[in-house]
Write an enzyme that holds these catalytic residues in place. Structure first.
Site, PDB file in Angstrom:
ATOM      1  CD  GLU A  81      -3.053   1.081   2.068  1.00  0.00           C
ATOM      2  OE1 GLU A  81      -3.353  -0.389   3.076  1.00  0.00           O
ATOM      3  OE2 GLU A  81      -3.217   2.496   2.647  1.00  0.00           O
ATOM      4  CE  LYS A 277      -6.079  -1.496   6.048  1.00  0.00           C
ATOM      5  NZ  LYS A 277      -5.447  -0.775   4.578  1.00  0.00           N
ATOM      6  CG  ASP A 293       1.249 -16.402  12.835  1.00  0.00           C
ATOM      7  OD1 ASP A 293       0.614 -16.019  12.054  1.00  0.00           O
ATOM      8  OD2 ASP A 293       1.157 -17.976  13.515  1.00  0.00           O
ATOM      9  CG  HIS A 390      -3.912   7.521  -0.982  1.00  0.00           C
ATOM     10  ND1 HIS A 390      -2.763   6.323  -0.537  1.00  0.00           N
ATOM     11  CD2 HIS A 390      -5.019   6.972   0.062  1.00  0.00           C
ATOM     12  CE1 HIS A 390      -3.147   5.526   0.263  1.00  0.00           C
ATOM     13  NE2 HIS A 390      -3.880   6.075   0.862  1.00  0.00           N
TER      14      HIS A 390
HETATM   15  C1  MEV Z   1      -5.484   3.478   5.237  1.00  0.00           C
HETATM   16  O1  MEV Z   1      -5.034   1.761   4.936  1.00  0.00           O
HETATM   17  C2  MEV Z   1      -6.089   3.119   6.655  1.00  0.00           C
HETATM   18  C3  MEV Z   1      -6.865   4.616   7.301  1.00  0.00           C
HETATM   19  O2  MEV Z   1      -7.969   4.066   6.758  1.00  0.00           O
HETATM   20  C4  MEV Z   1      -6.218   3.850   8.767  1.00  0.00           C
HETATM   21  C5  MEV Z   1      -7.813   5.097   9.477  1.00  0.00           C
HETATM   22  O3  MEV Z   1      -8.770   5.769   8.719  1.00  0.00           O
HETATM   23  O4  MEV Z   1      -7.689   5.551  10.305  1.00  0.00           O
HETATM   24  C6  MEV Z   1      -6.127   5.348   6.233  1.00  0.00           C
END
Ligand code: MEV
Length: 437
Positions: A81, A277, A293, A390
């Site tokens: 990513e 995430k 792992d 991005h």
């Molecule tokens: C994207 O991979 C991760 C985000 O969505 C994390 C977040 O929203 O805090 C940008």
């Protein structure tokens, strides 16, 4: 590491970056090359899993600027990513002051579970296990003398009673819990520098017959728990509020936006999943680079996030005086012995770059990358939004692919962003025009 503050590192060519890292980490030529080649020997791959036909490559980058517990560290990250390595490095720079990110760790204690069914008298059974604890622990330790020799081993046992779940409000009989009460014996094992799955699984399997005798029940599962909540890592870091200024916003505006984002994730599982995430973007990239792992750590993280009965954010951010302060707490089951770690040349080189000698060093770095990545994501979301970063990175990749030199790259990116044209052909024609001028 003399310093991880590598100004302009992203503007160097790939070869220059590698040379810089190799010099800093004192890598030999072969070690440095193994970062480039990235592959394990196909024969080794064939021994590791079934039905092998090949291997998979992923980008490997080096995150810079990180200071952890007063020590500068480079962090090797493997991820597909964009923005993660750049975001981590930028946030690490923001948190460099005053010793950087502070991390403290629990001892490396993993839990094995032994499930016992059909126990005639649960109270008596639990008391019998407790009364036999010393012999059971000695038995478990006899199964892994090497672990005991290096200072680890089985330390304690706990007995838990699991009662049948109540039928849900929808009263769906097909989903109703079909079993009576069960006992679960937890074996707590200090696994030292191992991830620990093998050690605790062996012990759980070894103790099962004794547990059956003591409880009068029937043992079914004997396996570690990935909810490694005795092996937590806590990372905290702070940024002077003023340093967050940018994109037409004051530092305080951005800091308040980050706190608002944090509280959103603290209150709402839908947001918490995305917030976490973002943390795992940093954590997993380090785990992938080091042959860990990562599914185990992911499972532990999310189970821990839901420990109150409701899924929550693993970190929280607050303004304290003139600083924005972030705190992350999560389980971190990682190892530097066993698994792929000693045999994969790229993993070995990555560990050297990160100055990881033991599991604790790796846990510290993974958590720090997670906290930094979390800050990077929240800062971007609270300020310019996630897409523009991005887009700039995407534009950089296109510009470099079109052949832009280090001096030309930024100009090409700016033109591409201005023209909102993000194609390879666009990058090539901008570069051509630039050179014609
Ligand atoms: C994207 O991979 C991760 C985000 O969505 C994390 C977040 O929203 O805090 C940008």
């Amino acid at each position: 590491m003399e310093t991880s503050r590598l100004k302009g590192f992203h503007k160097l060519s790939r070869e220059e970056r590698l040379d810089r890292v190799a010099l800093l980490a004192d890598l030999g030529r072969d070690e440095a090359q193994s970062l480039v080649l990235g592959g394990m020997d196909l024969d080794l791959a064939d021994q590791m899993i079934e039905n092998v036909v090949g291997r998979l490559g992923l980008p490997l980058g080096v995150g810079v600027n990180l200071t952890v517990n007063g020590r500068d560290r480079l962090v090797v990250m493997v991820i597909e990513e964009p923005s993660v390595v750049a975001g981590m490095s930028h946030a690490a720079k923001l948190m460099r002051g005053e010793g950087g990110i502070r991390v403290d760790l629990d001892p490396p204690i993993m839990i094995a579970q032994i499930q016992v069914l059909d126990v005639p008298d649960a109270e008596k059974a639990a008391a019998a296990v407790q009364a036999a604890k010393a012999e059971l622990l000695a038995h478990a330790n006899g199964l892994d003398p090497l672990l005991v020799r290096v200072g680890g081993g089985a330390l304690d046992m706990e007995v838990r009673h699991l009662v049948p779940l109540e039928t849900g409000a929808d009263g769906d009989d097909a989903l109703a819990d079909p079993l009576g009460p069960m006992l679960v014996v937890h074996l707590l094992v200090d696994v030292r520098d191992a991830m620990g799955a093998n050690a605790v699984n062996t012990m759980a399997e070894g103790l099962a017959p004794s547990i059956e005798k003591l409880t009068g029940g029937r043992v079914r599962l004997r396996i570690l728990s990935n909810l490694a909540d005795r092996r937590l890592v806590r990372a905290s870091g702070s940024v002077p509020v003023d340093d967050l200024e940018g994109h037409g916003m004051t530092g305080r505006d951005v800091a308040e936006g980050i706190v608002e984002a944090s509280v959103f994730a603290e209150r709402d599982p839908y947001r918490a999943a995305t917030h976490n995430k973002g943390i795992m973007n940093g954590v997993d990239a380090v785990l992938l680079a080091t042959g860990q792992d990562f599914r185990a750590v992911e499972a532990g993280a999310h189970a821990y996030a839901a420990r109150s009965g409701r899924y929550r954010a693993l970190s929280r951010w607050r303004i304290e005086g003139d600083r924005l302060v972030g705190r992350l707490e999560m389980p971190m089951a990682v190892g530097t012995v066993g698994g792929v770690v000693k045999v994969h040349p790229t993993v070995r080189a990555a560990l050297r770059v990160m100055e990881v000698l033991k599991a604790a060093d790796l846990a510290e770095l993974a958590a720090s990358a997670g906290l930094a990545q979390n800050l990077a994501a929240l800062r971007a979301l609270a300020a310019e939004g996630i897409q523009s970063g991005h887009m700039r990175l995407h534009a950089r990749n296109l510009a470099v692919a079109a052949g832009a030199s280090a001096e030309e790259v930024d100009l090409v990116i700016q033109e591409m962003v201005n023209s909102a044209s993000m194609t390879a052909a666009g990058a090539a024609s901008i570069l051509e025009r630039l050179r014609a001028k």
